[in-house]
Design a protein around this motif. Structure first.
Motif: not given
Length: 142
Positions: A6-8, A43, A46, A57, A59
């Motif tokens: 759940h990260s960029l 994305a 997210l 999250d 991010i």
């Protein structure tokens, strides 16, 4: 342990991996604009989590382990991830109703020739999107 999915950083890696796979599978025919579509699709997860609210999250992982989240939930929570969970299927249909029209419209904007996308297709995508947003906002929160 942060949910790195759940990260960029993870979203970018997943999109780039999908694009490289398509490029290799179709012998270098992958349009670079396809990478933007893959990133937008990845994305969107997210964004959906942020619209549910409550869960924070990571991010900005690996730069920050702190999570970010919205205190206000616009979409209902599915509770648990299970194929027998009614709310999982309900939310999946809501997500498809919201994001399929958006992805179709974005694909049109990126790749279509001028004037070649009929008005009825645009209106159908817009209608499906608005109905899905209305349904999602009218559902009770668990």
């Amino acid at each position: 342990v942060p949910r790195i999915t759940h990260s960029l950083a993870f979203v970018s890696f997943a999109a780039l991996s999908a694009w490289v796979f398509v490029k290799a599978a179709f012998k270098d025919k992958a349009n670079p604009k396809l990478l933007l579509i893959f990133f937008t699709a990845a994305a969107s997860h997210l964004l959906l989590d942020a619209l549910v609210g409550g869960t924070k999250d990571p991010i900005a992982w690996p730069f920050l382990n702190d999570g970010f989240g919205s205190p206000i939930g616009l979409l209902p929570s599915a509770g648990k991830l299970s194929l027998s969970n009614y709310y999982f299927w309900r939310n999946l249909l809501i997500e498809l109703g919201i994001f399929v029209p958006i992805i179709l419209f974005c694909s049109y904007l990126i790749g279509a020739k001028k004037g070649h996308w009929q008005l009825w297709k645009k209106l159908l995508c817009l209608g499906l999107f608005l109905v899905s947003v209305f349904i999602s906002l009218s559902l009770s929160r668990h």
